[in-house]
Scaffold this motif. Structure first.
Motif, PDB file in Angstrom:
ATOM      1  N   UNK A   9       1.242  -1.093  -0.283  1.00 43.57           N
ATOM      2  CA  UNK A   9      -0.232  -0.072  -0.189  1.00 43.57           C
ATOM      3  C   UNK A   9       0.828   1.355   0.132  1.00 43.57           C
ATOM      4  N   UNK A  10       2.035   1.740   0.712  1.00 42.05           N
ATOM      5  CA  UNK A  10       3.028   2.457   1.137  1.00 42.05           C
ATOM      6  C   UNK A  10       3.642   2.513  -0.417  1.00 42.05           C
ATOM      7  N   UNK A  11       3.728   1.440  -1.261  1.00 37.60           N
ATOM      8  CA  UNK A  11       4.532   1.542  -2.719  1.00 37.60           C
ATOM      9  C   UNK A  11       3.633   2.114  -4.029  1.00 37.60           C
ATOM     10  N   UNK A  12       2.565   2.297  -3.420  1.00 34.16           N
ATOM     11  CA  UNK A  12       1.624   2.468  -4.347  1.00 34.16           C
ATOM     12  C   UNK A  12       0.869   3.671  -3.995  1.00 34.16           C
ATOM     13  N   UNK A  13       1.447   4.502  -2.886  1.00 33.64           N
ATOM     14  CA  UNK A  13       0.762   5.380  -2.763  1.00 33.64           C
ATOM     15  C   UNK A  13       0.225   6.141  -3.853  1.00 33.64           C
ATOM     16  N   UNK A  66       6.846  -1.422 -15.577  1.00 33.79           N
ATOM     17  CA  UNK A  66       8.002   0.154 -15.355  1.00 33.79           C
ATOM     18  C   UNK A  66       8.156   0.178 -14.074  1.00 33.79           C
ATOM     19  N   UNK A  67       9.269  -0.080 -13.506  1.00 34.49           N
ATOM     20  CA  UNK A  67       9.622   0.805 -12.654  1.00 34.49           C
ATOM     21  C   UNK A  67       9.687   2.559 -12.010  1.00 34.49           C
ATOM     22  N   UNK A  68       8.258   2.279 -12.009  1.00 39.73           N
ATOM     23  CA  UNK A  68       8.118   4.318 -12.197  1.00 39.73           C
ATOM     24  C   UNK A  68       6.577   4.086 -11.496  1.00 39.73           C
ATOM     25  N   UNK A  69       6.639   4.786 -10.333  1.00 42.10           N
ATOM     26  CA  UNK A  69       5.390   4.463  -9.611  1.00 42.10           C
ATOM     27  C   UNK A  69       4.713   5.386 -11.046  1.00 42.10           C
ATOM     28  N   UNK A 117      10.524   9.195 -12.389  1.00 38.48           N
ATOM     29  CA  UNK A 117      10.024   9.316 -13.337  1.00 38.48           C
ATOM     30  C   UNK A 117       9.428  10.227 -14.718  1.00 38.48           C
ATOM     31  N   UNK A 118       9.848  11.700 -14.379  1.00 42.38           N
ATOM     32  CA  UNK A 118       9.619  11.708 -15.453  1.00 42.38           C
ATOM     33  C   UNK A 118      10.256  10.836 -16.425  1.00 42.38           C
ATOM     34  N   UNK A 123       9.507   8.452 -21.948  1.00 51.09           N
ATOM     35  CA  UNK A 123      10.664   7.366 -22.941  1.00 51.09           C
ATOM     36  C   UNK A 123       8.865   6.611 -23.011  1.00 51.09           C
ATOM     37  N   UNK A 124       8.418   6.249 -21.821  1.00 50.57           N
ATOM     38  CA  UNK A 124       6.949   4.926 -22.353  1.00 50.57           C
ATOM     39  C   UNK A 124       6.069   6.065 -23.264  1.00 50.57           C
TER      40      UNK A 124
END
Length: 157
Positions: A9-13, A66-69, A117-118, A123-124
């Motif tokens: 849950x904290x990771x997907x804030x 992706x390794x980006x929230x 993240x930007x 890139x995505x």
């Protein structure tokens, strides 16, 4: 709540808390607009078939890994929509408007997003267009110009 659930849950804030509703709409609408623009007929570009559209949808869905929230949150928001289509803007494929939306997105990301993240988001989004343009016989010279203009507007070049 278990320790594992709490950590998940904290990771997907809520990434959306960092963005105003219009900013979030811009971030969640852009991948679809890019997909539509890349798949739409344009002078000098080969006609697109179903395979190109599916390649674009696959590229959007790939954002879940992706390794980006931010990218994962945007993909979740896209899939959470009932219709999956942005009907707020009838100019989905207008290149001038698309490039302006890319530049506006870059400004939002510069102000609000973590640099990693930007970069991942930009890139995505570019990868969505690239997958559509390369589906089938590969990218034509007009496709390469489209991708170059898109990459420039996303500040990837």
């Amino acid at each position: 709540m278990s320790e594992r659930q709490r950590a998940s849950h904290q990771h997907s804030a809520p990434t959306t808390a960092f963005y105003s509703p219009p900013e979030w709409d811009l971030l969640t609408d852009l991948p679809g607009r890019v997909l539509v623009a890349a798949a739409s007929p344009a002078p000098g570009r080969p006609p697109r078939g179903v395979a190109a559209g599916l390649a674009g949808l696959d590229a959007v869905a790939a954002g879940r890994g992706f390794d980006s929230d931010l990218v994962r949150a945007v993909v979740s928001a896209i899939y959470a929509r009932h219709d999956g289509v942005n009907e707020r803007d009838g100019r989905l494929t207008d290149m001038v408007d698309l490039l302006a939306a890319c530049r506006a997105t870059v400004r939002v990301l510069r102000r609000r997003a973590d640099p990693a993240d930007s970069a991942a988001y930009r890139q995505w989004v570019e990868s969505v267009a690239a997958r559509v343009c390369r589906a089938g016989d590969g990218a034509s010279p007009a496709d390469r110009r489209f991708l170059d203009r898109l990459g420039g507007a996303l500040e990837l070049r």
